[in-house]
Design an enzyme around this catalytic site. Structure first.
Site, PDB file in Angstrom:
ATOM      1  N   GLY A 225       0.785  -1.401   0.096  1.00 28.91           N
ATOM      2  CA  GLY A 225      -0.211  -0.096  -0.061  1.00 28.91           C
ATOM      3  C   GLY A 225       0.555   1.419  -0.036  1.00 28.91           C
ATOM      4  O   GLY A 225       1.826   1.506  -0.457  1.00 28.91           O
ATOM      5  N   HIS A 226       0.370   1.883   0.831  1.00 32.65           N
ATOM      6  CA  HIS A 226       0.643   3.527   0.696  1.00 32.65           C
ATOM      7  C   HIS A 226       1.619   3.628   1.990  1.00 32.65           C
ATOM      8  O   HIS A 226       1.837   4.723   2.424  1.00 32.65           O
ATOM      9  CB  HIS A 226       0.451   4.377   0.803  1.00 32.65           C
ATOM     10  CG  HIS A 226      -0.506   4.911  -0.955  1.00 32.65           C
ATOM     11  ND1 HIS A 226      -1.631   5.825  -1.111  1.00 32.65           N
ATOM     12  CD2 HIS A 226      -0.406   3.716  -1.964  1.00 32.65           C
ATOM     13  CE1 HIS A 226      -2.056   4.875  -2.780  1.00 32.65           C
ATOM     14  NE2 HIS A 226      -0.553   4.409  -2.831  1.00 32.65           N
ATOM     15  N   GLY A 227       1.548   2.649   2.374  1.00 31.56           N
ATOM     16  CA  GLY A 227       2.487   3.263   4.304  1.00 31.56           C
ATOM     17  C   GLY A 227       1.654   3.432   5.866  1.00 31.56           C
ATOM     18  O   GLY A 227       0.088   3.346   5.874  1.00 31.56           O
TER      19      GLY A 227
END
Ligand SMILES: *[C@@H]1O[C@H](CO)[C@@H](O)[C@H](O)[C@H]1NC(C)=O
Ligand SMILES: *[C@@H]1O[C@H](CO)[C@@H](O)[C@H](O)[C@H]1NC(C)=O
Ligand SMILES: *[C@@H]1O[C@H](CO)[C@@H](O)[C@H](O)[C@H]1NC(C)=O
Ligand SMILES: *[C@@H]1O[C@H](CO)[C@@H](O)[C@H](O)[C@H]1NC(C)=O
Ligand SMILES: *[C@@H]1O[C@H](CO)[C@@H](O)[C@H](O)[C@H]1NC(C)=O
Ligand SMILES: *[C@@H]1O[C@H](CO)[C@@H](O)[C@H](O)[C@H]1NC(C)=O
Ligand SMILES: *[C@@H]1O[C@H](CO)[C@@H](O)[C@H](O)[C@H]1NC(C)=O
Ligand SMILES: *[C@@H]1O[C@H](CO)[C@@H](O)[C@H](O)[C@H]1NC(C)=O
Ligand SMILES: *[C@@H]1O[C@H](CO)[C@@H](O)[C@H](O)[C@H]1NC(C)=O
Ligand SMILES: *[C@@H]1O[C@H](CO)[C@@H](O)[C@H](O)[C@H]1NC(C)=O
Ligand SMILES: *[C@@H]1O[C@H](CO)[C@@H](O)[C@H](O)[C@H]1NC(C)=O
Ligand SMILES: *[C@@H]1O[C@H](CO)[C@@H](O)[C@H](O)[C@H]1NC(C)=O
Length: 369
Positions: A225-227
């Site tokens: 994902g984006h963290g």
């Protein structure tokens, strides 16, 4: 007294079964199953031990378990949802003193693949939010297992004193089937939230905290994902986020490891944020990112503003690798935004895109790489 109720609804069999009644007359245990919500109101009114088992929720309807008190909710078997293009949530839970849990082997199947079209929330078909906790006070959420969220999975909105243990959000199919904006956890307007031992496979934030206070995320595993995110902050009714702790977590094959982003020209406050003991690997864009130039669409402007101070930011024991085209550490903030930052023992390597940072406070131990 022992009470046994059985109800037959149309073709779906809805069994509301067993057992002892309390002094107030509420049967302790009821099971909602089949493919109808017709008995939901009855179940909510008469039971404090609610079992949701092998339920197919009708199209365009929420499984609305809000307004409960002193109750338990147990998910069993396959809980799923007929397809409908609407905003959701597919499940809504709220109330006071609730225990929410998933039984071994259960799945809450959001049927995401039917909606995914690579556009997420920005275009294409309207996709429902999967699961919302709202106005939940003193709640414990254990062992829930989500599969294929159409868009954002779990919202924690306007909640106080909520613990979430052993959550699994598996939207991995979205990697190859057009999943987008499949955030696992979003927190807004909530206080005293403890999220422990989460496993996420998705295509957007593993967790993002947008407003609220005293939020703890520990022992997480985030893949694809984006963290671990604060924000975006700005342009909402509440743009204050205070005392958030991301600890002992691993971020793998993701766009970012650690990210804080605030909206350009917005006002608000980000204060008391800690990232400690985070390991990242194979990050595609930024290892650690703090930026104040965000706009939702079309993207960051490159020109940060200074209406959202970022105070008391601790980043310690953060290590790992990013891909060669990525940036290890990047800060882009307006003058005076960063105050009282403490960064130490950071070793993020592998990126060769060394951007010029802006707005790093002096003597903070912060560096750009
Ligand atoms: C759950 O049930 C739905 C509806 O019957 C079905 O489409 C889906 O494949 C099931 N999910 C799992 C993981 O078995
Ligand atoms: C919730 O639990 C607390 C502590 O047991 C109790 O004092 C309170 O009355 C309960 N609240 C509701 C609405 O049941
Ligand atoms: C949250 O927990 C604290 C500490 O246990 C308690 O004092 C407070 O009343 C709780 N808040 C709500 C809204 O239940
Ligand atoms: C819910 O939280 C939002 C912030 O996310 C806040 O603006 C709103 O007033 C809250 N609503 C209630 C009813 O508490
Ligand atoms: C997290 O959960 C694990 C396993 O249930 C438990 O041992 C640990 O104490 C919890 N940690 C926190 C910070 O709650
Ligand atoms: C750091 O986090 C990892 C999990 O990612 C955990 O196994 C390890 O014990 C933590 N280290 C410390 C010093 O707490
Ligand atoms: C932010 O405000 C400045 C000054 O008013 C303006 O020049 C700029 O266009 C604004 N940026 C955005 C993205 O609205
Ligand atoms: C800074 O943030 C940490 C973590 O949220 C908190 O424990 C500490 O009290 C804060 N210090 C100040 C001066 O705000
Ligand atoms: C690293 O991420 C890329 C996609 O950006 C992927 O193709 C590759 O398999 C990943 N490497 C590992 C070791 O997982
Ligand atoms: C924030 O609001 C401004 C002004 O309404 C708008 O130009 C901008 O696109 C918004 N940004 C985001 C991230 O929503
Ligand atoms: C930093 O990480 C790199 C690669 O992961 C490793 O080779 C190096 O020894 C580490 N440096 C320190 C000071 O730990
Ligand atoms: C990145 O650039 C900064 C100056 O902006 C410099 O201090 C730093 O050493 C550079 N880092 C690397 C790894 O080249």
């Amino acid at each position: 007294m022992v009470l046994v109720l059985k109800l037959l609804i149309g073709l779906g069999v809805v069994a509301i079964a067993t057992s002892e009644t309390t002094s107030s007359g509420r049967a302790t245990s009821c099971t909602l199953t089949g493919n109808s919500l017709d008995q939901l109101a009855e179940v909510k009114a008469s039971c404090n031990d609610i079992v949701i088992e092998d339920l197919l929720v009708p199209a365009g309807k929420s499984l609305d378990l809000s307004g409960l008190s002193d109750a338990s909710i147990t998910f069993k078997g396959n809980v799923s949802f007929e397809y409908a293009e609407w905003k959701g949530p597919l499940v809504l839970i709220g109330g006071t003193n609730l225990s929410i849990k998933g039984e071994e082997g259960h799945v809450i199947d959001g049927q995401g693949a039917k909606y995914w079209d690579t556009f997420g929330i920005h275009a294409g078909v309207q996709k429902p939010r999967l699961f919302k906790l709202r106005y939940l006070y003193n709640g414990v959420v254990n062992n829930l297992h989500f599969l294929n969220s159409p868009r954002h999975c779990m919202a924690i909105n306007n909640c106080t004193n909520v613990t979430v243990n052993n959550l699994v959000v598996d939207s991995k199919d979205g990697d190859t089937q057009g999943g987008h904006n499949t955030d696992a956890i979003n927190v807004k307007g909530s206080e005293n939230i403890f999220i422990n031992h989460t496993t996420v496979y998705n295509q957007n934030d593993c967790i993002s905290v947008r407003s609220g206070k005293n939020v703890h995320f520990t022992d997480g595993y985030c893949y694809g994902g984006h963290g671990l995110s604060i924000g975006s902050i700005g342009n909402r009714t509440n743009n204050v986020v205070e005392d958030v702790y991301f600890t002992d977590s691993i971020v793998v094959n993701s766009e970012n490891g650690v990210r804080i982003k605030t909206v350009v020209n917005a006002t608000g406050l980000v204060s008391g944020i800690t990232y400690n003991n985070i390991t990242m690997s194979n990050i595609t864009t930024f290892g650690i990112l703090v930026r104040g130039d965000y706009v939702g669409n079309p993207g960051p402007t490159g020109t940060p503003s200074n209406g959202i101070p970022i105070r008391n930011l601790t980043i310690t024991n953060v290590r790992g690798t990013v891909q060669p085209q990525a940036t290890n550490i990047y800060v882009l903030l307006g003058q005076g935004v960063a105050q009282n930052w403490y960064w130490n023992n950071i070793n993020v390597t592998g990126g060769t895109n060394n951007l010029t940072c802006q707005g790093i406070p002096p003597n903070s131990g912060v560096f750009c790489a």
